[in-house]
Every structure is written in C-alpha cells, then in structure tokens.
Motif scaffolding. Structure first.
Motif, PDB file in Angstrom:
ATOM      1  N   PHE A  83      -8.258 -13.292   4.834  1.00  0.00           N
ATOM      2  CA  PHE A  83      -7.228 -13.055   5.654  1.00  0.00           C
ATOM      3  C   PHE A  83      -5.806 -13.311   5.254  1.00  0.00           C
ATOM      4  O   PHE A  83      -5.092 -12.371   5.674  1.00  0.00           O
ATOM      5  CB  PHE A  83      -7.489 -13.638   7.114  1.00  0.00           C
ATOM      6  CG  PHE A  83      -8.870 -13.050   7.715  1.00  0.00           C
ATOM      7  CD1 PHE A  83      -9.017 -11.780   7.947  1.00  0.00           C
ATOM      8  CD2 PHE A  83      -9.718 -13.961   7.839  1.00  0.00           C
ATOM      9  CE1 PHE A  83     -10.178 -11.403   8.790  1.00  0.00           C
ATOM     10  CE2 PHE A  83     -11.040 -13.872   8.501  1.00  0.00           C
ATOM     11  CZ  PHE A  83     -11.183 -12.330   8.899  1.00  0.00           C
ATOM     12  N   GLU A  84      -5.533 -14.260   4.411  1.00  0.00           N
ATOM     13  CA  GLU A  84      -4.225 -14.319   4.114  1.00  0.00           C
ATOM     14  C   GLU A  84      -3.831 -13.366   3.137  1.00  0.00           C
ATOM     15  O   GLU A  84      -2.722 -12.993   2.868  1.00  0.00           O
ATOM     16  CB  GLU A  84      -4.282 -15.595   3.002  1.00  0.00           C
ATOM     17  CG  GLU A  84      -4.237 -17.023   3.901  1.00  0.00           C
ATOM     18  CD  GLU A  84      -5.843 -17.153   4.508  1.00  0.00           C
ATOM     19  OE1 GLU A  84      -6.743 -16.390   4.146  1.00  0.00           O
ATOM     20  OE2 GLU A  84      -5.673 -17.895   5.496  1.00  0.00           O
ATOM     21  N   GLN A  85      -4.644 -12.626   2.458  1.00  0.00           N
ATOM     22  CA  GLN A  85      -4.357 -11.418   1.606  1.00  0.00           C
ATOM     23  C   GLN A  85      -3.885 -10.324   2.441  1.00  0.00           C
ATOM     24  O   GLN A  85      -2.723  -9.727   1.939  1.00  0.00           O
ATOM     25  CB  GLN A  85      -5.646 -10.808   0.864  1.00  0.00           C
ATOM     26  CG  GLN A  85      -5.416  -9.779   0.069  1.00  0.00           C
ATOM     27  CD  GLN A  85      -6.780  -9.030  -0.709  1.00  0.00           C
ATOM     28  OE1 GLN A  85      -7.908  -9.496  -0.214  1.00  0.00           O
ATOM     29  NE2 GLN A  85      -6.600  -8.219  -1.734  1.00  0.00           N
ATOM     30  N   LEU A  86      -4.074 -10.079   3.854  1.00  0.00           N
ATOM     31  CA  LEU A  86      -3.740  -9.155   4.692  1.00  0.00           C
ATOM     32  C   LEU A  86      -2.404  -9.303   4.754  1.00  0.00           C
ATOM     33  O   LEU A  86      -1.397  -8.284   4.572  1.00  0.00           O
ATOM     34  CB  LEU A  86      -4.325  -9.158   6.006  1.00  0.00           C
ATOM     35  CG  LEU A  86      -5.913  -8.518   5.999  1.00  0.00           C
ATOM     36  CD1 LEU A  86      -6.400  -8.656   7.426  1.00  0.00           C
ATOM     37  CD2 LEU A  86      -5.727  -7.160   5.677  1.00  0.00           C
ATOM     38  N   PHE A  87      -1.968 -10.673   5.129  1.00  0.00           N
ATOM     39  CA  PHE A  87      -0.561 -10.634   5.683  1.00  0.00           C
ATOM     40  C   PHE A  87       0.435 -10.799   4.354  1.00  0.00           C
ATOM     41  O   PHE A  87       1.585 -10.144   4.319  1.00  0.00           O
ATOM     42  CB  PHE A  87      -0.363 -12.080   6.206  1.00  0.00           C
ATOM     43  CG  PHE A  87       1.034 -12.455   6.769  1.00  0.00           C
ATOM     44  CD1 PHE A  87       1.516 -11.914   7.911  1.00  0.00           C
ATOM     45  CD2 PHE A  87       1.898 -13.364   5.982  1.00  0.00           C
ATOM     46  CE1 PHE A  87       2.925 -11.937   8.114  1.00  0.00           C
ATOM     47  CE2 PHE A  87       3.273 -13.675   6.577  1.00  0.00           C
ATOM     48  CZ  PHE A  87       3.732 -12.939   7.560  1.00  0.00           C
ATOM     49  N   SER A  88      -0.051 -11.386   3.261  1.00  0.00           N
ATOM     50  CA  SER A  88       0.738 -11.194   2.044  1.00  0.00           C
ATOM     51  C   SER A  88       0.958  -9.785   1.663  1.00  0.00           C
ATOM     52  O   SER A  88       1.947  -9.499   1.159  1.00  0.00           O
ATOM     53  CB  SER A  88       0.176 -12.055   0.847  1.00  0.00           C
ATOM     54  OG  SER A  88      -0.994 -11.609   0.435  1.00  0.00           O
ATOM     55  N   SER A  89       0.135  -9.252   1.664  1.00  0.00           N
ATOM     56  CA  SER A  89       0.106  -7.739   1.340  1.00  0.00           C
ATOM     57  C   SER A  89       1.125  -6.949   2.130  1.00  0.00           C
ATOM     58  O   SER A  89       1.955  -5.936   1.719  1.00  0.00           O
ATOM     59  CB  SER A  89      -1.055  -6.873   1.247  1.00  0.00           C
ATOM     60  OG  SER A  89      -1.412  -6.849   2.476  1.00  0.00           O
ATOM     61  N   ILE A  90       1.072  -7.177   3.476  1.00  0.00           N
ATOM     62  CA  ILE A  90       2.195  -6.176   4.335  1.00  0.00           C
ATOM     63  C   ILE A  90       3.583  -6.902   4.209  1.00  0.00           C
ATOM     64  O   ILE A  90       4.523  -6.219   4.442  1.00  0.00           O
ATOM     65  CB  ILE A  90       1.695  -6.252   5.713  1.00  0.00           C
ATOM     66  CG1 ILE A  90       2.097  -5.402   6.457  1.00  0.00           C
ATOM     67  CG2 ILE A  90       1.898  -7.944   6.315  1.00  0.00           C
ATOM     68  CD1 ILE A  90       1.554  -4.994   8.062  1.00  0.00           C
ATOM     69  N   GLU A  91       3.914  -8.195   3.745  1.00  0.00           N
ATOM     70  CA  GLU A  91       4.934  -8.587   3.392  1.00  0.00           C
ATOM     71  C   GLU A  91       5.644  -7.557   2.290  1.00  0.00           C
ATOM     72  O   GLU A  91       7.050  -7.254   2.370  1.00  0.00           O
ATOM     73  CB  GLU A  91       5.131  -9.980   3.128  1.00  0.00           C
ATOM     74  CG  GLU A  91       4.947 -11.033   4.134  1.00  0.00           C
ATOM     75  CD  GLU A  91       6.035 -11.262   4.888  1.00  0.00           C
ATOM     76  OE1 GLU A  91       6.795 -12.143   4.744  1.00  0.00           O
ATOM     77  OE2 GLU A  91       6.286 -10.615   6.125  1.00  0.00           O
ATOM     78  N   GLY A  92       4.764  -7.431   1.322  1.00  0.00           N
ATOM     79  CA  GLY A  92       5.526  -6.609   0.125  1.00  0.00           C
ATOM     80  C   GLY A  92       5.424  -5.269   0.539  1.00  0.00           C
ATOM     81  O   GLY A  92       6.578  -4.460  -0.143  1.00  0.00           O
ATOM     82  N   LEU A  93       4.910  -4.831   1.589  1.00  0.00           N
ATOM     83  CA  LEU A  93       5.016  -3.423   1.939  1.00  0.00           C
ATOM     84  C   LEU A  93       6.248  -2.921   2.580  1.00  0.00           C
ATOM     85  O   LEU A  93       6.637  -1.892   2.026  1.00  0.00           O
ATOM     86  CB  LEU A  93       3.745  -2.810   3.058  1.00  0.00           C
ATOM     87  CG  LEU A  93       3.676  -1.603   3.341  1.00  0.00           C
ATOM     88  CD1 LEU A  93       3.339  -0.712   2.187  1.00  0.00           C
ATOM     89  CD2 LEU A  93       2.923  -1.510   4.470  1.00  0.00           C
ATOM     90  N   GLU A  94       6.791  -3.783   3.087  1.00  0.00           N
ATOM     91  CA  GLU A  94       8.115  -3.364   3.816  1.00  0.00           C
ATOM     92  C   GLU A  94       9.159  -2.961   2.754  1.00  0.00           C
ATOM     93  O   GLU A  94       9.953  -1.903   3.222  1.00  0.00           O
ATOM     94  CB  GLU A  94       8.744  -4.586   4.551  1.00  0.00           C
ATOM     95  CG  GLU A  94       9.973  -4.351   5.659  1.00  0.00           C
ATOM     96  CD  GLU A  94      10.293  -5.298   6.414  1.00  0.00           C
ATOM     97  OE1 GLU A  94      11.188  -5.051   7.038  1.00  0.00           O
ATOM     98  OE2 GLU A  94       9.532  -6.317   6.351  1.00  0.00           O
ATOM     99  N   GLU A  95       9.138  -3.734   1.830  1.00  0.00           N
ATOM    100  CA  GLU A  95      10.324  -3.302   0.806  1.00  0.00           C
ATOM    101  C   GLU A  95       9.912  -2.111   0.254  1.00  0.00           C
ATOM    102  O   GLU A  95      10.885  -1.286  -0.058  1.00  0.00           O
ATOM    103  CB  GLU A  95      10.408  -4.283  -0.268  1.00  0.00           C
ATOM    104  CG  GLU A  95      11.511  -4.197  -1.311  1.00  0.00           C
ATOM    105  CD  GLU A  95      11.539  -5.288  -2.241  1.00  0.00           C
ATOM    106  OE1 GLU A  95      12.281  -5.097  -3.505  1.00  0.00           O
ATOM    107  OE2 GLU A  95      11.046  -6.265  -2.021  1.00  0.00           O
ATOM    108  N   SER A  96       8.835  -1.851   0.076  1.00  0.00           N
ATOM    109  CA  SER A  96       8.327  -0.495  -0.606  1.00  0.00           C
ATOM    110  C   SER A  96       8.663   0.757   0.290  1.00  0.00           C
ATOM    111  O   SER A  96       9.033   1.970  -0.059  1.00  0.00           O
ATOM    112  CB  SER A  96       6.892  -0.339  -1.006  1.00  0.00           C
ATOM    113  OG  SER A  96       6.576  -1.360  -2.013  1.00  0.00           O
TER     114      SER A  96
END
Length: 243
Positions: free
Chosen positions: A221-234
């Motif tokens: 589940f930690e992968q979910l949150f870390s991935s969406i953190e990077g998505l905002e910049e993209s």
C-alpha cells in the motif's frame, strides 16, 4: 442527507446478512490480509449481523485517520466526488439491492460502498492515497483529460486493484471484494495481471459494463501513495505543455 435506519425492512436486513456472510466466508485467502485485519478491527460496527449504522462507523473512522461517510443518493458529479475525497469524506448510498439482485447490480449500492470500500480506510497509506487522489481531482477538475486519467487510476486501484503477497495475487479493490462473482473470477479465470505502473494506468481505458480481464498489481500500500506523490508533478507538466 442522513441514513434513516428505521426505514430498513426485514428483507433489507436479510440481504445484508446474506451478502456479508457470503463474502466473509469467500474472502480469506483471496483478499489481502490487511483488508481482513481492517474488517476485523471494525467488527463491532461492521459485521454480518445487521446493516451498519453510519454514525457508529464514523466514530471509528474519524478516530483512526480522520475519515467519515457522507450519504449520497447514488452516483454524484465527479467534481463533488473528488471534493469529498479531498476532505476525507467517502460518499455512500443508504439503499440496498433487492433479494432478486444478490448477484448482479448495475449501480453500486450500500453493500459495495460500505463493505467494499470502508475497511481499508483504516490503513494509513491507503487512506492517504485516496485523499491525495481526490485532491488531484479537485486541482485539475477543469482539465477533462486529466480528470479521465484520475478516473482510470481510481478504477484500477481503489475499485479493481490487486496486491502481491508472497508471490500470490490477492484482492484489495472494492469492486472485487464486494462481489462474490468478481472474487471467484479473479481467483479462477484466465485474466491478465500487469505490474503496477501509475503512468500505464492513467492511459488504460476501461469498460464499466463488462467483467474485468485486465488488472494492475501493487507490491504494497505504500507504493500507492508514493506513486501518486510523483504523479502530481507530471500532471502539472502535462497541463503546462497543453496550455
């Protein structure tokens, strides 16, 4: 809107008991242990004995990670849905399918909303991911392309996500967890499972009216949150390129 608990009929109560008992028996070994653990943590207010009372669910959710349930009449506009998620409010219907609809329902009902979605909000990383997705939806609500991408992300994670556990694919998506047919389909039928990649997901279309054949699998589940953190910049970069 509020839940009118006294309005539930004896058939409503029986439908809830049948649906919840069926999945409580069906899910062990198929749903991720964290979902089962969260369900057990909420067992005093969410169980097979009776339709849950939202005010009791809210007490538990608020105390854990600040979430609560907001009653809605059914499907709501996407901008309202995202705003509620941003505010840590999960929208839920109070109506329940009829006895004749136990195995198939076109529109999500209370069993899907509550039994499927609510338990994992007790997991901090998952709960933060859901809130962040809502915040991004609010931020980019005027960009139809990005809104569609976020809806795809919601679909392939929160609704139909799989998670790897000791080399086995287990369930965490509410659309599967709340359906005995979907649960058995994932475990027994020929399906395609792709490694989780948030950028692949936001470009992957889905059809709501057909049974799923393609799933994305996270490691934790930690992968979910870390991935969406990077998505905002993209997404910001994408928006500036198309401005």
């Amino acid at each position: 809107m509020q839940q009118n608990y006294d309005a539930y009929t004896s058939e409503d109560q029986e439908v809830w008991k049948i649906l919840s008992r069926r999945q409580i028996e069906n899910l062990p070994g198929k749903a991720h242990p964290e979902y089962m653990s969260c369900l057990k943590e909420m067992q005093d207010v969410l169980n097979e004995r009776a339709i849950p009372k939202f005010e009791e669910l809210n007490e538990v959710l608020l105390a854990k990670h600040g979430w609560s349930i907001t009653v809605v009449p059914g499907l709501i506009p996407v901008e309202d849905f995202f705003q509620l998620l941003k505010d840590r409010k999960f929208s839920a219907s109070t109506w329940l399918r009829k006895m004749s609809e136990l195995d198939y329902l076109e529109e999500p009902d209370m069993f899907h909303d509550i039994f499927g979605h609510i338990p994992l909000l007790m997991n901090e990383a998952y709960a933060d991911f859901v809130q962040k997705l809502g915040a991004l939806g609010v931020k980019f609500i005027d960009d139809p392309k990005i809104v569609k991408q976020l809806q795809r992300l919601y679909w392939f994670t929160i609704e139909f996500g799989l998670i790897k556990e000791q080399n086995k694919s287990l369930i965490y998506g509410a659309g599967i967890i709340s359906s005995s047919g979907e649960t058995d389909h994932v475990m027994n039928d020929n399906i395609s499972i792709k490694e989780y990649n948030i950028y692949d997901i936001i470009e992957q279309d889905f059809i709501t009216s057909e049974i799923q054949t393609l799933y994305f699998e996270i490691n934790d589940f930690e992968q979910l949150f870390s991935s969406i953190e990077g998505l905002e910049e993209s997404l910001l970069e994408l928006k500036s390129e198309t401005a």
